[in-house]
Write a protein that holds these residues in place. Structure first.
Motif, PDB file in Angstrom:
ATOM      1  N   CYS A  57     -45.484  -8.057 -38.909  1.00  0.00           N
ATOM      2  CA  CYS A  57     -44.712  -7.598 -39.758  1.00  0.00           C
ATOM      3  C   CYS A  57     -44.286  -9.322 -40.495  1.00  0.00           C
ATOM      4  O   CYS A  57     -43.727  -9.753 -40.249  1.00  0.00           O
ATOM      5  N   MET A  59     -41.241  -9.768 -43.185  1.00  0.00           N
ATOM      6  CA  MET A  59     -39.993  -8.944 -44.662  1.00  0.00           C
ATOM      7  C   MET A  59     -39.290  -9.768 -44.984  1.00  0.00           C
ATOM      8  O   MET A  59     -39.340 -11.165 -44.837  1.00  0.00           O
ATOM      9  N   PRO A  65     -39.293  -4.315 -46.255  1.00  0.00           N
ATOM     10  CA  PRO A  65     -40.693  -4.699 -45.981  1.00  0.00           C
ATOM     11  C   PRO A  65     -41.136  -5.085 -46.655  1.00  0.00           C
ATOM     12  O   PRO A  65     -41.721  -4.976 -48.215  1.00  0.00           O
ATOM     13  N   PHE A  68     -47.259  -4.913 -42.883  1.00  0.00           N
ATOM     14  CA  PHE A  68     -47.178  -4.523 -41.693  1.00  0.00           C
ATOM     15  C   PHE A  68     -48.874  -4.491 -41.218  1.00  0.00           C
ATOM     16  O   PHE A  68     -49.635  -3.726 -42.178  1.00  0.00           O
ATOM     17  N   TYR A 117     -40.149   1.950 -44.390  1.00  0.00           N
ATOM     18  CA  TYR A 117     -39.422   0.469 -43.451  1.00  0.00           C
ATOM     19  C   TYR A 117     -40.800   0.946 -42.289  1.00  0.00           C
ATOM     20  O   TYR A 117     -41.477   2.457 -42.552  1.00  0.00           O
ATOM     21  N   ASP A 118     -41.313   0.480 -41.770  1.00  0.00           N
ATOM     22  CA  ASP A 118     -42.439   0.237 -40.842  1.00  0.00           C
ATOM     23  C   ASP A 118     -41.985   0.002 -39.260  1.00  0.00           C
ATOM     24  O   ASP A 118     -40.599   0.035 -39.391  1.00  0.00           O
ATOM     25  N   THR A 121     -39.866  -3.540 -39.118  1.00  0.00           N
ATOM     26  CA  THR A 121     -39.043  -3.771 -39.376  1.00  0.00           C
ATOM     27  C   THR A 121     -37.375  -2.877 -39.204  1.00  0.00           C
ATOM     28  O   THR A 121     -36.711  -2.847 -39.754  1.00  0.00           O
TER      29      THR A 121
END
Length: 234
Positions: A57, A59, A65, A68, A117-118, A121
């Motif tokens: 990822c 960020m 983020p 990703f 988010y992923d 993150t």
């Protein structure tokens, strides 16, 4: 660095290695962070369940983020998930794409007034929280991109516990649980994070509840930590 253990038939077996790294980088000419998570099962574990997962990822400096990617070979399944994030007029936009082994591609777009988010993150974001004002049972709710859709997720603060890592060092840890809820509202634990109770908030242990069983990751070694490890229990 982490050692991975899988549970088969009530026996915990050392099954592989994982590494989690964070580095400074730039993204579209802006300062950013890049986090990589690599998980590899060993030859012994491959006989039961082969796993080759690579998560990356990018960020921003506020941990928002930007990009990703997850390449996952799990058993006979192989998929590549990508998510690109952008921000405009107070909204967060995410474009997701999942590519399958046979070339099939699935895409979706989503927007939210909250930050989306992923998988990585949200870990970075959770590590950034100051738990001084937390009470046991406090819930943090957020939307997370999961490959094909955006799902509502809940992170619950569970309190503190001393945890012995794979290197023999015991850390005072903060405990967070990522949970899901079924249609009846029943809580299901997905991942439990044990992070060091110091400014690093270093992941010391992860308990993962998977479709094929359960797994644990124990910290084996750490280098390049920004702050002193004041959570070490003497």
């Amino acid at each position: 660095m982490y050692d991975l253990y899988f549970n088969w038939k009530f026996v915990w077996v050392k099954a592989g290695l994982a590494s989690l790294t964070t580095n400074a980088t730039t993204y579209h000419s802006q300062p950013a962070y890049r986090m990589n998570l690599l998980a590899i099962s060993g030859k012994r574990a491959d006989y039961f369940f082969k796993m080759r997962d690579t998560l990356t990822c990018v960020m921003g400096q506020k941990l928002e983020p930007r990009y990703f990617r997850k390449g996952a070979e799990e058993g006979k399944r192989y998929t590549v998930d990508e998510a690109r994030f952008s921000y405009k007029d107070g909204l967060c936009f995410v474009n997701q794409k999942r590519t399958h082994r046979d070339g099939e591609v699935q895409e979706m777009e989503y927007s939210d007034s909250r930050c989306i988010y992923d998988m990585l993150t949200i870990l970075a974001q959770a590590r950034s929280y100051d738990p001084a004002d937390y009470k046991i049972g406090d819930k943090i709710k957020f939307p997370m991109a999961t490959g094909r859709k955006v799902e509502e997720q809940t992170l619950i603060y569970r309190g503190k516990e001393n945890v012995k890592a794979e290197n023999g060092v015991t850390y005072r840890c903060l405990i967070f649980s990522l949970v899901e809820y079924d249609k009846k509202g029943k809580e299901k634990e997905v991942i439990t994070f044990f992070v060091s109770d110091d400014k690093n908030h270093l992941p010391v242990r992860l308990d993962m509840y998977l479709n094929f069983g359960s797994a644990k990751a124990f910290l084996r070694s750490v280098s390049g930590n920004r702050h002193p490890l004041t959570s070490v229990v003497k």
